[in-house]
Write a protein that holds these residues in place. Structure first.
Motif, PDB file in Angstrom:
ATOM      1  N   TYR A  15     -23.269   6.515   8.696  1.00 48.07           N
ATOM      2  CA  TYR A  15     -22.076   6.957   7.949  1.00 48.07           C
ATOM      3  C   TYR A  15     -22.439   8.109   7.020  1.00 48.07           C
TER       4      TYR A  15
ATOM      5  N   THR B 173      -7.452   5.388   4.218  1.00 50.39           N
ATOM      6  CA  THR B 173      -8.289   4.639   5.152  1.00 50.39           C
ATOM      7  C   THR B 173      -7.869   4.930   6.589  1.00 50.39           C
TER       8      THR B 173
ATOM      9  N   MET C 262     -11.930  15.137   4.936  1.00 51.09           N
ATOM     10  CA  MET C 262     -12.058  14.635   3.561  1.00 51.09           C
ATOM     11  C   MET C 262     -11.380  15.599   2.581  1.00 51.09           C
TER      12      MET C 262
ATOM     13  N   PHE D 257     -12.493   9.789  12.285  1.00 46.47           N
ATOM     14  CA  PHE D 257     -13.807   9.314  12.726  1.00 46.47           C
ATOM     15  C   PHE D 257     -13.801   8.949  14.209  1.00 46.47           C
TER      16      PHE D 257
ATOM     17  N   VAL E  67     -20.114  11.539   7.234  1.00 45.80           N
ATOM     18  CA  VAL E  67     -19.637  12.251   6.034  1.00 45.80           C
ATOM     19  C   VAL E  67     -19.792  13.767   6.186  1.00 45.80           C
TER      20      VAL E  67
ATOM     21  N   LEU F  13     -11.742   8.870  -1.937  1.00 47.44           N
ATOM     22  CA  LEU F  13     -12.545   9.461  -0.865  1.00 47.44           C
ATOM     23  C   LEU F  13     -13.677   8.509  -0.467  1.00 47.44           C
TER      24      LEU F  13
ATOM     25  N   TYR G 219     -14.785   4.351   8.300  1.00 43.32           N
ATOM     26  CA  TYR G 219     -15.940   4.294   9.208  1.00 43.32           C
ATOM     27  C   TYR G 219     -16.089   2.890   9.784  1.00 43.32           C
TER      28      TYR G 219
ATOM     29  N   SER H  73     -17.216  15.283   8.566  1.00 41.92           N
ATOM     30  CA  SER H  73     -15.780  15.123   8.324  1.00 41.92           C
ATOM     31  C   SER H  73     -15.325  15.834   7.059  1.00 41.92           C
TER      32      SER H  73
ATOM     33  N   LEU I 209      -8.715   8.707   7.671  1.00 41.03           N
ATOM     34  CA  LEU I 209     -10.114   8.984   7.964  1.00 41.03           C
ATOM     35  C   LEU I 209     -10.596   8.192   9.175  1.00 41.03           C
ATOM     36  N   ARG I 210     -10.066   6.977   9.368  1.00 41.50           N
ATOM     37  CA  ARG I 210     -10.437   6.224  10.569  1.00 41.50           C
ATOM     38  C   ARG I 210     -10.039   7.027  11.808  1.00 41.50           C
TER      39      ARG I 210
ATOM     40  N   SER J  82     -12.020   5.114   1.049  1.00 43.20           N
ATOM     41  CA  SER J  82     -11.336   5.356   2.320  1.00 43.20           C
ATOM     42  C   SER J  82     -12.316   5.726   3.418  1.00 43.20           C
ATOM     43  N   SER J  83     -13.334   6.537   3.086  1.00 40.52           N
ATOM     44  CA  SER J  83     -14.237   6.973   4.149  1.00 40.52           C
ATOM     45  C   SER J  83     -15.129   5.818   4.603  1.00 40.52           C
TER      46      SER J  83
END
Lengths: 295, 275
Positions: B181, B152, B193, B159, B186, B85, B93, B189, B155-156, B88-89
């Motif tokens: 971020y 990755t 997540m 975002f 965070v 998490l 981002y 999202s 989450l991209r 990847s976040s």
């Protein structure tokens, strides 16, 4: 001081810092191994001896290796049966779930519990179900006057048993993707068709099938890719037997690498798998380019 | 709409029958876990034994180190999930928002690796772990799983859907990219997540091939490998085996029942994987 301050707000610095942990892991455990496996496939490396260059020997061996031929064939057999059966069943179930009925949450959960359970647990349960003498399956078959086979110890039926378990486990997953695809088709199409007097079959044939086609194609390609990577169910239920009747590609990679410690040959087999998956992915990719984005 | 009503009944019939086929093996598992060993080998099979032997669960935990396996699985799963998490976040981002040279090219490499079967990277990873003496340790399971190209990517994509007006204001107030971020992306999202977290959680908890390759010492085994190992040792003691199996799938089943909607979203999102 001012310049340092400006630097502090620069994207580049933060991008580097925030990407670093991810990039390190990515390079060490994904990018490097992909290249390393390729290099290893040209090497002779039987642990604990040292590696030596072997040219194309591993790939030549593939063509002479009767076991590899059998394993490849078994994988195709597994894929050719489990994919169409799994897709047809999951599509059918998704269509039923899409009827705006009650208890959808219950049904969805029932079909999804096998998906989230470990293959180890499922193999334990199904091995007992397949037990030729005391198992549930042969007992149920006996109601219809059928004398069930010995399933997991039969060269003819072991693969069938493996396929049944694999299809049963993954049904809920594809069902959910199909359901999402079905729900993305606007109701207005069906309403318009109903006003025009189109029957259920006509609506299915001329609205659902074409509009669901991208989903179907995606699910099919993914299912084929996954079927070529099958391992757990085979290892746990049959150990590739009896008489290699259920040995599949990944099982053979596992055996060569981690039982015979023949890293070079295992890498060559892994690359065969890689190229099959690559081919299938490109197929999916090209179609998306042609048809456009979906979802 | 008579035909509509008939379709609904048909749907209920099919789905109810399907649910029985899906759930009965699990019910059979629980029923078997409560039988006496002598009642298992009967023909025709019987659903219940003489009485419900709940003590099978205690016997099982005495016979093999179930709790050790369980704790090992909890440890590996929690570390991997938390790490994925975070990595990847942050990277998601960076790829979604920050500008730097070769960004899109690098992201393209991440995307390209999504189609690589894990079996292709398995062999060099094993050799690497062997070189560093990490075979038969939990580190061998954890290290390669700290980063996920799929996470990755996922989450991209999420975002990218967050409106940039929010961060413009923060930027004017002097917020660093990391601050944006941490304080904006965070918190916004959490659903994405949670979805990724649940996927990683299940994947790691159920992982079998990696523990199989790396772990040899019994006290280090995770639940999946320990259970498979136990099956080899006590292949005839079905009640004990079924008791262990029942307990092993309980945690994920409970999480699933509580977070069903997140799962559904996750599966639909993973349908985006090929895009």
């Amino acid at each position: 001081m001012n310049r340092l301050n400006a630097l502090f707000y620069k994207d580049g610095i933060w991008a580097f810092l925030m990407l670093l942990p991810n990039l390190l892991g990515f390079l060490v455990f994904i990018v490097f191994p992909v290249g390393a496996t390729f290099a290893l496939s040209f090497a002779r490396w039987e642990l604990p001896a040292d590696p030596e260059f072997a040219g194309l020997a591993n790939y030549r061996r593939l063509f002479e290796d009767g076991v590899f031929a059998k394993v490849f064939w078994n994988t195709i057999y597994f894929s050719a049966v489990s994919v169409p059966v799994g897709i047809a069943l999951s599509l059918f179930l998704a269509l039923m779930l899409d009827q705006k009925i009650r208890f959808v949450r219950f049904y969805r959960a029932a079909f999804f519990i096998p998906v989230i359970s470990s293959m180890v647990a499922i193999a334990v349960i199904w091995q007992w179900i397949y037990n030729p003498e005391f198992g549930l399956l042969n007992y149920v078959l006996s109601w219809f006057g059928i004398r069930g086979p010995t399933w997991l110890t039969s060269t003819k039926w072991a693969m069938v048993a493996v396929i049944i378990t694999a299809v049963w486990k993954n049904l809920g997953f594809n069902m959910l993707i199909f359901l999402a695809g079905l729900q993305s088709i606007p109701d207005t199409y069906y309403e318009a068709a109903a006003i025009d007097g189109a029957r259920w079959w006509a609506r299915f044939r001329h609205i659902t099938v074409p509009l669901l086609a991208p989903t179907t194609f995606f699910v099919t390609v993914m299912a084929i890719i996954n079927s070529f990577q099958v391992f757990d169910v085979v290892y746990l239920m049959t150990q590739g037997g009896p008489a290699r009747s259920t040995s599949v590609l990944v099982y053979y990679i596992y055996q060569n690498a981690f039982q015979f410690f023949d890293m070079g040959y295992a890498s060559a087999v892994a690359y065969v798998l890689f190229f099959v998956v690559l081919f299938l992915t490109l197929l999916q990719f090209m179609r998306q380019k042609r048809v456009g984005v979906f979802y | 709409m008579g035909i509509n009503r008939r379709m609904k009944w048909l749907a209920h019939g099919v789905l109810a029958a399907g649910s029985v086929i899906m759930l009965f093996p699990f019910i059979w598992m629980i029923a078997t876990s409560l039988k006496d060993l002598s009642e298992v080998f009967t023909y025709p099979p019987r659903f219940f034994g003489e009485r419900l032997k709940f003590e099978n669960y205690l016997v099982m935990t005495e016979r093999f180190p179930f709790f050790r396996f369980f704790l090992n699985s909890v440890k590996v799963t929690l570390i991997v999930t938390a790490a994925q998490l975070v990595t990847s976040s942050m990277a998601g981002y960076v790829f979604a928002r920050l500008r730097f040279p070769l960004r899109d090219g690098l992201f393209g490499v991440y995307l390209a690796t999504l189609m690589i079967p894990p079996q292709v990277t398995m062999i060099p990873n094993f050799l690497l772990m062997r070189f560093y003496g990490l075979v038969d340790s939990h580190a061998a399971l954890i290290l390669p799983a700290l980063v996920s190209a799929f996470g990755t990517f996922l989450l991209r994509q999420f975002f990218l859907t967050i409106p940039s007006a929010l961060e413009e204001a923060a930027k004017i107030d002097g917020c660093t990219p990391f601050g944006i971020y941490w304080r904006i992306f965070v918190p916004l999202s959490k659903p994405a997540m949670a979805t990724l977290g649940i996927f990683v959680l299940i994947g790691t908890w159920n992982d079998f091939i990696n523990p199989l390759i790396y772990l040899h010492t019994e006290s280090k085994m995770t639940l999946t490998l320990g259970l498979a190992n136990m099956q080899g040792l006590y292949s005839t003691d079905w009640p004990a085996l079924m008791a262990a199996t029942t307990l092993s799938i309980l945690p994920m089943t409970i999480i699933f029942l509580f977070a069903q909607d997140l799962f559904v979203k996750g599966v639909t999102l993973s349908g985006l994987k090929g895009e």
